[in-house]
Design an enzyme around this catalytic site. Structure first.
Site, PDB file in Angstrom:
ATOM      1  N   ASN A  76       0.817  -1.220   0.000  1.00  0.00           N
ATOM      2  CA  ASN A  76       0.000   0.000   0.000  1.00  0.00           C
ATOM      3  C   ASN A  76       0.848   1.267   0.000  1.00  0.00           C
ATOM      4  OD1 ASN A  76      -2.437  -1.332  -0.051  1.00  0.00           O
ATOM      5  ND2 ASN A  76      -2.630  -1.400   2.185  1.00  0.00           N
ATOM      6  N   ASN A 129       8.881  -8.301  11.517  1.00  0.00           N
ATOM      7  CA  ASN A 129       9.601  -7.330  10.683  1.00  0.00           C
ATOM      8  C   ASN A 129      11.115  -7.298  10.888  1.00  0.00           C
ATOM      9  OD1 ASN A 129       7.203  -6.770   9.512  1.00  0.00           O
ATOM     10  ND2 ASN A 129       6.940  -4.728  10.377  1.00  0.00           N
ATOM     11  N   HIS A 150       8.275   6.732  17.545  1.00  0.00           N
ATOM     12  CA  HIS A 150       7.006   6.627  16.810  1.00  0.00           C
ATOM     13  C   HIS A 150       6.117   5.604  17.520  1.00  0.00           C
ATOM     14  CE1 HIS A 150       4.335   6.982  13.467  1.00  0.00           C
ATOM     15  NE2 HIS A 150       4.603   5.810  12.928  1.00  0.00           N
TER      16      HIS A 150
HETATM   17  N1  APR Z   1      11.608  -7.527   0.853  1.00  0.00           N
HETATM   18  C1  APR Z   1      10.784  -6.720   0.183  1.00  0.00           C
HETATM   19  N2  APR Z   1       9.489  -6.602   0.426  1.00  0.00           N
HETATM   20  C2  APR Z   1       8.976  -7.343   1.414  1.00  0.00           C
HETATM   21  C3  APR Z   1       9.777  -8.215   2.189  1.00  0.00           C
HETATM   22  C4  APR Z   1      11.151  -8.284   1.870  1.00  0.00           C
HETATM   23  N3  APR Z   1      12.002  -9.090   2.535  1.00  0.00           N
HETATM   24  N4  APR Z   1       8.976  -8.815   3.087  1.00  0.00           N
HETATM   25  C5  APR Z   1       7.737  -8.345   2.898  1.00  0.00           C
HETATM   26  N5  APR Z   1       7.722  -7.457   1.875  1.00  0.00           N
HETATM   27  C6  APR Z   1       6.601  -6.731   1.278  1.00  0.00           C
HETATM   28  C7  APR Z   1       5.278  -7.500   1.345  1.00  0.00           C
HETATM   29  O1  APR Z   1       5.253  -8.569   0.395  1.00  0.00           O
HETATM   30  C8  APR Z   1       4.281  -6.395   1.034  1.00  0.00           C
HETATM   31  O2  APR Z   1       3.972  -6.316  -0.360  1.00  0.00           O
HETATM   32  O3  APR Z   1       6.303  -5.524   1.950  1.00  0.00           O
HETATM   33  C9  APR Z   1       5.012  -5.127   1.469  1.00  0.00           C
HETATM   34  C10 APR Z   1       4.287  -4.379   2.573  1.00  0.00           C
HETATM   35  O4  APR Z   1       3.119  -3.876   2.026  1.00  0.00           O
HETATM   36  P1  APR Z   1       1.722  -3.827   2.833  1.00  0.00           P
HETATM   37  O5  APR Z   1       1.456  -5.162   3.435  1.00  0.00           O
HETATM   38  O6  APR Z   1       0.698  -3.254   1.918  1.00  0.00           O
HETATM   39  O7  APR Z   1       2.052  -2.838   4.032  1.00  0.00           O
HETATM   40  P2  APR Z   1       2.121  -1.236   4.038  1.00  0.00           P
HETATM   41  O8  APR Z   1       0.822  -0.676   4.470  1.00  0.00           O
HETATM   42  O9  APR Z   1       2.732  -0.755   2.770  1.00  0.00           O
HETATM   43  O10 APR Z   1       3.108  -0.999   5.283  1.00  0.00           O
HETATM   44  C11 APR Z   1       4.419  -1.489   5.303  1.00  0.00           C
HETATM   45  O11 APR Z   1       5.124   0.286   6.801  1.00  0.00           O
HETATM   46  O12 APR Z   1       3.928   1.749   8.178  1.00  0.00           O
HETATM   47  C12 APR Z   1       4.651   0.576   8.096  1.00  0.00           C
HETATM   48  O13 APR Z   1       3.648  -0.697   9.864  1.00  0.00           O
HETATM   49  C13 APR Z   1       3.804  -0.608   8.478  1.00  0.00           C
HETATM   50  O14 APR Z   1       5.654  -2.074   8.736  1.00  0.00           O
HETATM   51  C14 APR Z   1       4.581  -1.727   7.869  1.00  0.00           C
HETATM   52  C15 APR Z   1       5.146  -1.112   6.592  1.00  0.00           C
END
Ligand code: APR
Length: 313
Positions: free
Chosen positions: A14, A99, A179
């Site tokens: 997102n 994470n 944060h």
């Molecule tokens: N490398 C790259 N991307 C990854 C990895 C990785 N090792 N592991 C997970 N991802 C990707 C997921 O596949 C997913 O598409 O990170 C993306 C995260 O996207 P969303 O689930 O839509 O989350 P988003 O709302 O973008 O938030 C991401 O930001 O604000 C913070 O708390 C929130 O930690 C979260 C992060």
């Protein structure tokens, strides 16, 4: 002739998607939208949609969807959202277990492929994740920051503007510290076109606004079932733009402290000047006793999570 800048977005979810849309519209450079192999096609599809959107709107930026770090090589800016967002009822700190391995994995690849990038971490728990990223890569501390304060300050500014019945454009606010629920709204730095907010808004109302700001992210998670993405993406773009265009914006930034505000070896939100060298200056505000006490509490919360992260193998 200078080449276009390259902005690699690690995580095509997102926030990643909204970041890409903003980079494109602000014409900051070409975009790489990276995600894990299982989501490579998703990243490619999103990239294609964005490029087609660019064709409609008249923007030439290349948008590449990928799960190959080689495509991120030589990025000027790296914005990291890789990880799992919060679900209702979870705190940001609850995300450490999921994470932490992700940020370590991203740090190792970033070190190999993007050693010269200015890095903005967004993944939560923010202060601990950006700490771990910098520690693991060994990148210069000026080139590794966390995005939180611009977002928290934006939330604070919105609530202040609504309460005072004025435009958001005229409100300035500063939220410092970690944060988390202990973040520190600095009332003394809160102004409405130069007028102290305390002159226009009662203490009770200001306290209620500060409380809502602290829970601002959680309020959205409760409503949407996932965390916010428009304002977080815009906030990171403010920081990226300041670096890329050497704007020298003074914005709250999670930066590695080396004695500033009395803290060492800790990432926390403080006012920073962001320019072509990254964090060019950490500005030390004169805090009153109450603000100092709140910052101490916030620092202790951040330190608690960092200690967990340091012990985790
Ligand atoms: N490398 C790259 N991307 C990854 C990895 C990785 N090792 N592991 C997970 N991802 C990707 C997921 O596949 C997913 O598409 O990170 C993306 C995260 O996207 P969303 O689930 O839509 O989350 P988003 O709302 O973008 O938030 C991401 O930001 O604000 C913070 O708390 C929130 O930690 C979260 C992060």
């Amino acid at each position: 002739m200078t080449q276009r800048k390259k902005i690699a977005l690690i995580g095509a979810g997102n926030i990643g998607g909204e970041l890409a849309a903003l980079v494109q519209r602000k014409e900051l450079g070409d975009i790489v939208l990276f995600d894990i192999p299982a989501k490579a096609d998703f990243a490619k599809g999103k990239a294609l949609d964005l490029e087609q959107n660019g064709a409609v709107l008249g923007y030439d930026a290349r948008v590449t969807g990928t799960s190959d770090w080689a495509d991120c090589a030589g990025a000027d800016v790296l914005i990291i959202t890789a990880g799992i967002p919060r679900k209702p009822g979870q705190s940001r700190d609850d995300l450490v277990a999921t994470n932490l391995p992700i940020i370590r994995n991203v740090a190792d690849s970033a070190k190999k492929h993007c050693p010269n990038a200015f890095v903005i971490v967004i993944s939560n728990p923010l202060d601990a994740m950006v700490y771990e990223f910098q520690r693991r890569t060994g990148f210069a501390k000026e080139k590794v920051v966390g995005m939180a304060g611009v977002l928290d300050s934006g939330r604070f500014e919105l609530f202040l503007a609504r309460e005072a019945g004025v435009s958001v454009k005229d409100v300035r606010a500063m939220v410092l510290g970690g944060h988390g629920d202990d973040m520190v709204p600095i009332f003394s730095a809160c102004t409405i076109n130069g007028v102290a907010a305390t002159e226009l808004i009662s203490k009770d109302k200001l306290d209620a606004i500060a409380a809502r700001t602290r829970k601002g992210g959680g309020e959205i998670v409760g409503l949407m079932g996932t965390s916010a993405y428009y304002a977080p993406a815009s906030s990171a773009i403010v920081m990226a733009e300041s670096y890329l265009l050497d704007q020298k914006r003074l914005v709250p930034t999670a930066a590695l402290l080396n004695g500033e505000y009395g803290y060492k070896d800790l990432y926390m939100g403080v006012p920073c000047v962001l320019g072509a060298k990254g964090v060019e200056k950490i500005v030390e505000l004169k805090l009153n006793d109450e603000e100092k006490e709140m910052l101490k509490k916030s620092a202790a919360s951040v330190q608690g999570i960092v200690d967990v992260v340091k012990k985790a193998t």
